[in-house]
Design an enzyme around this catalytic site. Structure first.
Site, PDB file in Angstrom:
ATOM      1  N   GLY A 406       0.597  -1.070   0.249  1.00 34.19           N
ATOM      2  CA  GLY A 406      -0.177   0.325  -0.133  1.00 34.19           C
ATOM      3  C   GLY A 406       0.851   1.512  -0.091  1.00 34.19           C
ATOM      4  O   GLY A 406       2.495   0.986  -0.288  1.00 34.19           O
ATOM      5  N   GLY A 408       1.452   5.403   1.700  1.00 36.87           N
ATOM      6  CA  GLY A 408       0.540   6.230   2.795  1.00 36.87           C
ATOM      7  C   GLY A 408       0.847   7.708   2.550  1.00 36.87           C
ATOM      8  O   GLY A 408       1.578   7.776   1.476  1.00 36.87           O
ATOM      9  N   PHE A 410       3.274   9.485   3.681  1.00 36.01           N
ATOM     10  CA  PHE A 410       4.994   9.730   3.889  1.00 36.01           C
ATOM     11  C   PHE A 410       5.436   8.596   3.234  1.00 36.01           C
ATOM     12  O   PHE A 410       6.615   9.048   3.500  1.00 36.01           O
ATOM     13  CB  PHE A 410       5.020   9.510   5.396  1.00 36.01           C
ATOM     14  CG  PHE A 410       4.649  10.394   6.462  1.00 36.01           C
ATOM     15  CD1 PHE A 410       3.674   9.752   7.228  1.00 36.01           C
ATOM     16  CD2 PHE A 410       5.452  11.721   6.513  1.00 36.01           C
ATOM     17  CE1 PHE A 410       2.737  10.665   8.220  1.00 36.01           C
ATOM     18  CE2 PHE A 410       4.326  12.707   7.247  1.00 36.01           C
ATOM     19  CZ  PHE A 410       2.965  12.751   8.326  1.00 36.01           C
ATOM     20  N   GLY A 411       5.453   8.106   2.309  1.00 34.80           N
ATOM     21  CA  GLY A 411       5.805   6.779   2.018  1.00 34.80           C
ATOM     22  C   GLY A 411       4.630   5.590   1.550  1.00 34.80           C
ATOM     23  O   GLY A 411       3.712   5.147   1.806  1.00 34.80           O
ATOM     24  N   GLU A 412       5.466   4.546   1.052  1.00 30.33           N
ATOM     25  CA  GLU A 412       4.832   3.195   0.998  1.00 30.33           C
ATOM     26  C   GLU A 412       4.748   2.199   2.222  1.00 30.33           C
ATOM     27  O   GLU A 412       5.677   2.575   3.654  1.00 30.33           O
ATOM     28  CB  GLU A 412       6.377   2.064  -0.194  1.00 30.33           C
ATOM     29  CG  GLU A 412       6.319   2.633  -1.233  1.00 30.33           C
ATOM     30  CD  GLU A 412       7.136   1.940  -2.223  1.00 30.33           C
ATOM     31  OE1 GLU A 412       8.054   1.430  -1.514  1.00 30.33           O
ATOM     32  OE2 GLU A 412       7.024   2.000  -4.022  1.00 30.33           O
ATOM     33  N   LYS A 431       6.182   0.513   7.497  1.00 34.17           N
ATOM     34  CA  LYS A 431       5.809   1.258   6.964  1.00 34.17           C
ATOM     35  C   LYS A 431       7.674   2.504   6.562  1.00 34.17           C
ATOM     36  O   LYS A 431       8.232   2.191   7.307  1.00 34.17           O
ATOM     37  CB  LYS A 431       4.788   3.171   8.002  1.00 34.17           C
ATOM     38  CG  LYS A 431       3.187   1.945   7.932  1.00 34.17           C
ATOM     39  CD  LYS A 431       2.784   2.822   8.891  1.00 34.17           C
ATOM     40  CE  LYS A 431       1.270   2.824   8.941  1.00 34.17           C
ATOM     41  NZ  LYS A 431       0.539   3.927   9.561  1.00 34.17           N
ATOM     42  N   ASP A 524     -10.882   9.055  15.537  1.00 32.64           N
ATOM     43  CA  ASP A 524     -11.053   8.877  13.934  1.00 32.64           C
ATOM     44  C   ASP A 524     -11.053   7.375  14.551  1.00 32.64           C
ATOM     45  O   ASP A 524     -10.343   6.634  13.456  1.00 32.64           O
ATOM     46  CB  ASP A 524      -9.955   9.686  13.238  1.00 32.64           C
ATOM     47  CG  ASP A 524     -10.481   9.166  11.635  1.00 32.64           C
ATOM     48  OD1 ASP A 524      -9.603   9.114  10.708  1.00 32.64           O
ATOM     49  OD2 ASP A 524     -11.523   9.162  11.351  1.00 32.64           O
TER      50      ASP A 524
END
Length: 727
Positions: A406, A408, A410-412, A431, A524
């Site tokens: 996936g 995100g 900020f990155g992969e 992450k 959330d």
């Protein structure tokens, strides 16, 4: 034109016998529109842009109206003017901090020395009058002379309306008599943690105790819920004690005579803890020789009492060690040795002032049993300190990245394996922080690890550690095979029994109870932020609050500033940004609806504004198809308008446990569909008849941990289970 300007007649200087001949001197007279800055210049120059001269033989040009020249500007430089206003200013409110960003002005006035000035005004919402913010507001990096097109204002007041005016200035702005050119932004700050306690006074001091009192913080930013007092013996900072008090005074006892102690105090509101005060040092009274002698009788009595208490403690320990294992011999021993005492499992809490709770720490870890409290990493002056305190550093060589699963913010996000020394290799999620990150992005990225690292619960995603000493920077967590709960449910629509779904909900509620007990508000909670593994265990995740509230695709701007996931958020949180565990309970009710509807989108295609309006007018989501009435009633309880009327998470866990223990209570459906009820029957070709026992069937549907409960309630055979299903 050229003209004769001088003629020197021959002169004879007999003493030198030199004859000077006539010399003709020539120079150019500049016509209007031209100038010569120096008489030594060989030719005239045309007036630079936005300047003029009407006279002959000019040495400089005048600036046109509304154009100016600095004293330091050379006469050959064009006249310039102040820049136009900056464009497209946007704001981002985070509690009592505001981040402003803008686009440079369309017209720089012809100069390259453009900088920015920020004017801050505090406005009264009732009178509409504004006043200057004052010196307590800090500007990062600075208020004037800004070269970049962004600035952060911190230490603002909570729940206050502000107007920020962003003005572009250059070298001639101070010569312009006209109106200022600026763009303004109006914001309202949110609830925030209180400012530090600034004044602490000592009260009564004895050889073993110190009494203190203090004043409420200058900026409480809300109702002070409690104070946390941290103290330790001077030069022994790694071993400290924390007292919690709702009053502005405490007495720290059990101290060493004649010793210096350091105290720090911080306040907590619903928004969290503020920063600790500066260090205050006080010293206990010394012990005198006479008082030592007077203590001898007391010591003798204390030893006698201590022997008696020791016997009681031994019996107590026997009770505690056998409560969970049913040690019959220990129970018998207690009954014989202490027939007059009533024994029970558990522990007895020492009598305390009801307004105080004590926790003891050594090297940052709890020494004695106590309530663990979440610490906001944003209260640390150095965010890196929070990361290293709550997250374990992992060597990059221990990690093997296998594939990208996936992306995100900020990155992969990757899956891989982690091999720690002395342990087996096991799967993990990784992450990564993309290259070219800013320091703020790195801080926000690792902030989630600082939060996650404080939690230890089977229904909270577990942090394995971080990689910060090499690149790429990584956060390593346990691997959840089935991914996010909402996507997983959509892929498996109608494939689970109600018992399985209730088991998922029970896990989420258990994780939220843990967070609530720690004083952490998620803000959330949604099915997309729940991860599920191959055993159908659900775990609460996604603790990067700044990203959750500002960059979540489900979030929408509110009239009070900031972004909120409207469809999952309680009315008071939308209207007043009042986030509490009670608002998390509202969100949990939405998660229940998502689970029972197999990942359907709450409120379907209604707009966010329509959702807000409908909920305010009393509308609530209808029951999902085939939803047990007991579960839908729990949803409605979670959606009570009065947040004090909503159930607590511990009550929700207890309620779900009762439903699991009594499956027949799930038979009554709100609106049954024409399809076969999935109350207990596993959706598979073999059906329930293929299982030889209830335990085998429950294991097959990933509910094996409830086997004993089914047996206790009389469901000892598959026939009994089928009977419940078909009634």
């Amino acid at each position: 034109g050229i003209s004769w300007t001088a003629s020197m007649l021959p002169r004879l200087y007999p003493e030198q016998s030199v004859l000077y001949k006539p010399v003709v001197l020539l120079f150019t007279v500049c016509r209007p529109g031209f100038f010569k800055a120096s008489p030594h210049s060989p030719s005239c120059s045309k007036c630079p842009p936005h300047s003029y001269t009407l006279d002959e033989a000019s040495t400089s040009c005048l600036c046109e109206e509304h154009y100016f020249r600095r004293e330091s500007d050379p006469p050959t430089m064009a006249c310039t003017r102040p820049p136009s206003a900056p464009r497209s200013a946007i704001s981002n409110v985070n509690e009592t901090s505001v981040f402003l960003e803008w686009i440079p002005p369309a017209d720089t006035g012809g100069r390259k020395d453009v900088s920015y000035y920020i004017a801050c005004k505090k406005c009264n919402s009732h009178s509409g009058l504004c006043e200057a913010c004052g010196g307590h507001v800090r500007y990062l990096p600075q208020q004037t002379g800004l070269k970049n097109t962004s600035v952060m204002m911190v230490d603002l007041l909570a729940h206050t309306n502000y107007t920020f005016e962003i003005e572009a200035v250059n070298g001639v702005s101070d010569q312009n008599p006209g109106a200022r050119q600026f763009v303004s932004v109006n914001v309202t700050t949110n609830q925030a943690a209180p400012s530090p306690v600034s004044s602490v006074k000592k009260g009564k001091i004895t050889k073993n105790s110190i009494s203190l009192s203090w004043q409420e913080p200058d900026r409480p930013n809300g109702i002070i819920l409690e104070y946390e007092i941290k103290y330790f013996e001077k030069d022994q900072e790694t071993s400290y004690t924390i007292i919690k008090s709702k009053e502005t005074m405490i007495t720290a006892d059990g101290l060493k005579p004649g010793s210096a102690y350091v105290f720090q105090i911080r306040a907590r509101t619903a928004a969290g803890y503020g920063g600790f005060s500066r260090r205050f040092e006080f010293e206990t009274s010394p012990v005198s020789a006479s008082s030592d002698q007077s203590q001898i009788p007391i010591i003798v009595v204390s030893v006698t009492v201590g022997v008696i208490l020791l016997a009681v403690v031994i019996g107590f320990l026997l009770s505690g060690s056998c409560c969970d294992h049913g040690c019959g011999w220990a129970s018998s021993l207690r009954a014989v040795a202490y027939p007059s005492l009533t024994w029970r499992c558990g522990y007895s809490k020492a009598k305390q002032d009801p307004e105080e709770e004590k926790m003891h720490f050594h090297n940052g870890h709890i020494k004695l049993p106590g309530v663990r409290t979440y610490i906001d990493p944003h209260t640390y002056e150095d965010p890196n300190q929070a990361v290293h305190e709550f997250a374990k550093e992992i060597e990059a060589s221990c990690i093997t990245i296998e594939r990208v699963i996936g992306a995100g913010e900020f990155g992969e996000v990757c899956s891989g394996r982690l091999k720690l020394q002395g342990k087996r290799e096991f799967p993990v999620a990784i992450k990564t922080l993309k290259v070219g990150y800013t320091e703020k992005q790195r801080r926000d990225f690792l902030g989630e690890a600082s939060i996650m690292g404080q939690f230890d619960h089977p229904n909270i995603i577990h942090l394995e550690g971080v990689v910060t000493k090499s690149k790429p920077v990584m956060i390593v967590t346990e691997y959840m095979e089935n991914g996010s709960l909402d996507t997983f449910l959509k892929k498996n629509d109608g494939q689970f029994t109600v018992i399985q779904l209730v088991g998922m909900l029970r896990g989420i509620a258990s994780g939220m109870k843990y967070l609530s007990d720690m004083g952490y508000v998620h803000r959330d909670l949604a099915a997309r932020n729940i991860l599920i593994n191959s055993n159908l265990v659900c775990k609460v995740s996604d603790f990067g609050l700044s990203r959750v509230l500002e960059d979540d695709p489900e979030a929408a701007y509110t009239t009070r500033g900031g972004k909120i996931p409207i469809r999952w958020t309680a009315p008071e949180a939308i209207a007043f940004r009042k986030f509490t565990s009670a608002s998390d309970v509202w969100s949990y009710g939405i998660v229940m609806w998502e689970v029972m509807s197999y990942g359907e989108r709450p409120y379907w295609e209604m707009t966010n504004q329509d959702v807000i309006k409908a909920v305010e007018e009393g509308y609530r989501l209808p029951s999902p198809m085939d939803c047990p009435a007991a579960l839908y009633q729990l949803m409605l309880d979670c959606w009570q308008k009065d947040r004090n009327s909503r159930p607590k998470f511990d009550e929700i866990v207890s309620m779900l446990d009762k439903l699991i223990r009594n499956p027949s209570s799930l038979k009554t459906l709100v609106n049954a569909s024409s399809r076969v009820s999935n109350l207990l029957v596993e959706h598979s070709p073999v059906g329930s008849g293929a299982y030889r026992s209830v335990g085998e069937w429950l294991e097959a549907i990933k509910m094996g941990r409830y086997t004993e409960i089914f047996m206790e309630n009389g469901y000892s055979s598959m026939d009994a289970v089928a009977q419940v299903t078909l009634e």
